[in-house]
Enzyme design. Structure first.
Site, PDB file in Angstrom:
ATOM      1  N   GLU A 130      -0.480  -0.946  -9.876  1.00 28.96           N
ATOM      2  CA  GLU A 130       0.008  -2.196  -9.287  1.00 28.96           C
ATOM      3  C   GLU A 130       1.509  -2.372  -9.545  1.00 28.96           C
ATOM      4  O   GLU A 130       2.212  -2.983  -8.742  1.00 28.96           O
ATOM      5  CB  GLU A 130      -0.808  -3.363  -9.858  1.00 28.96           C
ATOM      6  CG  GLU A 130      -0.822  -4.618  -9.004  1.00 28.96           C
ATOM      7  CD  GLU A 130      -1.480  -4.464  -7.634  1.00 28.96           C
ATOM      8  OE1 GLU A 130      -2.091  -3.423  -7.332  1.00 28.96           O
ATOM      9  OE2 GLU A 130      -1.347  -5.413  -6.840  1.00 28.96           O
ATOM     10  N   GLU A 190       0.844  -1.208   0.000  1.00 29.72           N
ATOM     11  CA  GLU A 190       0.000   0.000   0.000  1.00 29.72           C
ATOM     12  C   GLU A 190       0.872   1.249   0.000  1.00 29.72           C
ATOM     13  O   GLU A 190       0.515   2.255  -0.613  1.00 29.72           O
ATOM     14  CB  GLU A 190      -0.962  -0.004   1.196  1.00 29.72           C
ATOM     15  CG  GLU A 190      -1.957  -1.174   1.219  1.00 29.72           C
ATOM     16  CD  GLU A 190      -2.749  -1.360  -0.076  1.00 29.72           C
ATOM     17  OE1 GLU A 190      -3.059  -0.343  -0.738  1.00 29.72           O
ATOM     18  OE2 GLU A 190      -3.049  -2.516  -0.437  1.00 29.72           O
TER      19      GLU A 190
HETATM   20 ZN    ZN Z   1      -2.420  -3.183  -5.014  1.00 32.86          ZN
END
Ligand code: ZN
Length: 500
Positions: free
Chosen positions: A294, A265
């Site tokens: 991502e 995160e």
């Molecule tokens: Zn993620």
């Protein structure tokens, strides 16, 4: 900036502000809201979301957008002006192509299917979810026809999450990746298993929490512009580039869960924090596609925080937090344990070698569900057959098989590939960083992560959400998304760890 574009931007600040307000409510719902607060909360969220949607899809937006398009027609594709208009057009088309009656029908079907899925998973009863999944597939097929496509209905759904990528491109990338991964997993499985039993001892959760704060600071997260809280399913959320919040979870007998979810995160957050001030309160603010996002979280989580040099610095600190549990565990033993490869049933718990195999299963099934090649009733069987083929294991139940993910119950098809695209791009980006930053990894062993962060700011973050994944990879690195860098990284790392 021309007057017309300025008028469009000014108009859209209301949409952006409403969305930010909704995000605060969403964040609070996941983090602090009392159990009984759900109803008034969802009413307020629905009102704000509808207002934002109405303003965004209004005739005013349409005419301001058309005027701005005419104004920027001769400007360079990469200019901020042309990019703002291009991104606005993409979102506008996505939001206006779906008939209102369809959106209402879909959202009702989704609430029913989500509740059915929760019960079905608990009871391990696929047939209770089956009619809902059939409805979801029908609705998504219908949605694809509204959104439009030329080759495959999957293209239309994928565009919502990863604009610029096609199903055919993903098939090629996944084919290349699969060809390298399946044998690698088999070779690793033939080696002696790694001992990670010390990670199952009890670790005080408050100390775990304190350690994660230290990690966040270490990778460059700025607590004056963010905070960390606890949430059952960790996520990152942002209200502009001066308030980007992360969440994590702690498990007493699984300290690695908090460590890596925090860094993951944190990677998402660094991307949002790095969005330039000049894009603030415009559609170019913040990180770009899901795949690019991502790529940032995975890069910090895997390439950095699962590397040995990183733990040269952090392991003595972690040992000092947990002398009883780790005092007699060497750093190399710890490093092997946090990189243990083991074919497993559950995607979210998978290691970085086997993770993408879980994605292939979902991508292949979703595609054939949309074309009708696969019937919904055949999903469990098709799921299990692929787990056997790719991972060598068969789920003992549908709860641990095709019922494990929330996505389908939410009516989301076309999303899963973005996880693997993120992994692919993270390896490509990191390989370049290694070439360009002298002594990068040696720096980690002194706790120095700033050179990497600065480099990412300069090559990725500074673009905000101007470019799609393929556009950014082309501009910054002169390359297309490919499977080789990830395969090379995994092969090198795990050959050493498992003595292949
Ligand atoms: Zn993620």
């Amino acid at each position: 900036m021309g007057q017309r574009l300025e008028a469009l931007n000014e108009h859209l600040t209301r949409v952006i502000d409403l969305r930010r307000a909704t995000s605060v409510l969403d964040w609070d719902q996941e983090v602090y809201m009392p159990e009984e607060g759900a109803e008034p909360r969802s009413q307020a969220q629905a009102t704000l979301t509808t207002m934002a949607h109405e303003i965004f899809t209004s005739d005013t937006t349409r005419s301001l957008l058309e005027a701005a398009e005419a104004e920027v027609a001769d400007l360079d594709f990469d200019s901020n002006e042309a990019s703002t208009v291009r991104v606005a057009r993409r979102h506008f088309d996505q939001e206006t192509k779906l008939p209102t009656a369809f959106v209402t029908r879909e959202s009702k079907a989704i609430s029913r299917s989500f509740m059915a899925w929760r019960k079905a998973r608990e009871a391990d009863n696929f047939s209770a979810f089956e009619p809902h999944l059939r409805e979801v597939v029908e609705l998504q097929t219908e949605k694809a026809s509204y959104l439009g496509y030329t080759d495959h209905p999957y293209d239309a759904l994928l565009q919502q999450f990863e604009p610029g990528m096609t199903t055919a491109q993903i098939e090629t990338l996944f084919g290349d990746l699969k060809a390298g991964l399946v044998p690698l997993v088999k070779e690793i499985a033939a080696r002696p298993s790694v001992d990670d039993s010390f990670l199952s001892l009890p670790y005080d959760t408050q100390k775990q929490w304190d350690f994660t704060l230290l990690l966040l600071r270490g990778i460059g997260y700025d607590f004056r512009r963010g905070r960390q809280d606890r949430a059952a399913h960790p996520f990152t959320t942002q209200f502009g580039n001066t308030d980007v919040r992360v969440t994590t979870r702690t498990h007493e007998t699984m300290p690695q869960s908090a460590i890596f979810s925090t860094v993951h995160e944190g990677g998402h957050a660094l991307y949002e924090l790095g969005s330039p001030d000049k894009f603030e309160r415009t559609l170019l603010a913040g990180g770009s596609t899901l795949g690019l996002h991502e790529s940032q979280s995975r890069l910090w989580e895997n390439q950095v925080a699962r590397s040995l040099p990183f733990w040269h610095y952090y392991y003595p600190i972690l040992q000092a937090f947990f002398p009883q549990q780790l005092g007699n565990v060497s750093m190399t033993t710890f490093h092997r344990a946090i990189n243990k490869v083991e074919p497993s049933l559950i995607r979210v718990e998978a290691d970085e070698v086997t993770y993408n195999l879980h994605i292939f299963v979902r991508f292949e099934l979703e595609k054939s569900l949309l074309t009708g090649e696969l019937k919904v009733s055949e999903v469990p069987e098709a799921w299990n057959a692929r787990y056997k083929e790719y991972l060598g294991i068969t789920p003992p139940s549908d709860a641990d098989g095709c019922l494990q993910d929330v996505h389908w119950s939410h009516g989301i098809l076309g999303y899963f590939p973005t996880y693997t695209l993120g992994n692919l791009m993270s390896a490509q980006i990191y390989a370049r960083a290694l070439q360009e930053i002298p002594g990068l990894e040696e720096g980690y062993s002194r706790g120095e992560c700033a050179p990497l962060l600065n480099w990412l700011r300069e090559h990725i973050h500074k673009h905000g959400s101007k470019f799609t994944g393929p556009e950014l990879m082309q501009r910054e690195f002169g390359t297309q998304i490919s499977a080789q860098p990830l395969l090379a990284y995994l092969r090198a790392k795990y050959s050493e760890l498992y003595d292949l």
